[in-house]
Design a protein around this motif. Structure first.
Motif, PDB file in Angstrom:
ATOM      1  N   TYR A   1      14.924 -29.536  68.475  1.00 28.31           N
ATOM      2  CA  TYR A   1      16.067 -29.246  69.352  1.00 28.31           C
ATOM      3  C   TYR A   1      15.620 -28.407  70.544  1.00 28.31           C
ATOM      4  CZ  TYR A   1      20.540 -27.370  70.944  1.00 28.31           C
ATOM      5  OH  TYR A   1      21.612 -27.002  71.714  1.00 28.31           O
TER       6      TYR A   1
ATOM      7  N   SER B   1      12.718 -28.294  71.925  1.00 26.45           N
ATOM      8  CA  SER B   1      11.877 -29.055  72.852  1.00 26.45           C
ATOM      9  C   SER B   1      12.648 -30.136  73.589  1.00 26.45           C
ATOM     10  CB  SER B   1      10.702 -29.684  72.101  1.00 26.45           C
ATOM     11  OG  SER B   1      11.165 -30.706  71.240  1.00 26.45           O
ATOM     12  N   GLY B   2      13.920 -30.329  73.221  1.00 25.64           N
ATOM     13  CA  GLY B   2      14.747 -31.333  73.894  1.00 25.64           C
ATOM     14  C   GLY B   2      14.605 -32.725  73.306  1.00 25.64           C
ATOM     15  N   GLU B   3      13.985 -32.799  72.164  1.00 22.90           N
ATOM     16  CA  GLU B   3      13.771 -34.086  71.510  1.00 22.90           C
ATOM     17  C   GLU B   3      15.079 -34.663  70.974  1.00 22.90           C
ATOM     18  OE1 GLU B   3      10.928 -35.395  67.921  1.00 22.90           O
ATOM     19  OE2 GLU B   3      10.159 -33.719  69.102  1.00 22.90           O
TER      20      GLU B   3
ATOM     21  N   THR C   1      19.593 -34.009  70.733  1.00 21.48           N
ATOM     22  CA  THR C   1      20.736 -33.359  71.376  1.00 21.48           C
ATOM     23  C   THR C   1      21.370 -32.365  70.415  1.00 21.48           C
ATOM     24  OG1 THR C   1      22.314 -35.019  70.601  1.00 21.48           O
ATOM     25  CG2 THR C   1      21.198 -35.461  72.710  1.00 21.48           C
TER      26      THR C   1
END
Length: 78
Positions: free
Chosen positions: A60, A62-64, A66
């Motif tokens: 989360y 790392s933006g992998e 949502t």
């Protein structure tokens, strides 16, 4: 008549033997050092103590995934 060359030969053997032991111990020490250094490197970057929640938080962060996916997966883990 005493042969002085033989006495020096014994001393050379003693120093030579001691020198060989020093070399042997240095090699053993080097091998131990390299094994321990390699062991430390292999365990420092590992994730043996990481929980699934820790992994989820990293994904989360790392933006992998949502926020909605994070919340749903977190709920599934609980």
């Amino acid at each position: 008549m005493m042969d002085f060359g033989q006495g020096w030969g014994m001393m050379n053997n003693w120093y030579g033997g001691m020198f060989m032991w020093i070399i042997f111990l240095a090699i053993v020490g080097l091998v131990v050092y390299l094994v321990l250094r390699n062991e430390k490197k292999s365990t420092s970057g590992s994730s043996f103590n990481e929980t699934p929640l820790d992994i989820l938080k990293k994904r989360y962060a790392s933006g992998e995934i949502t926020k909605d996916e994070f919340e749903r997966m977190k709920k599934d883990l609980a």
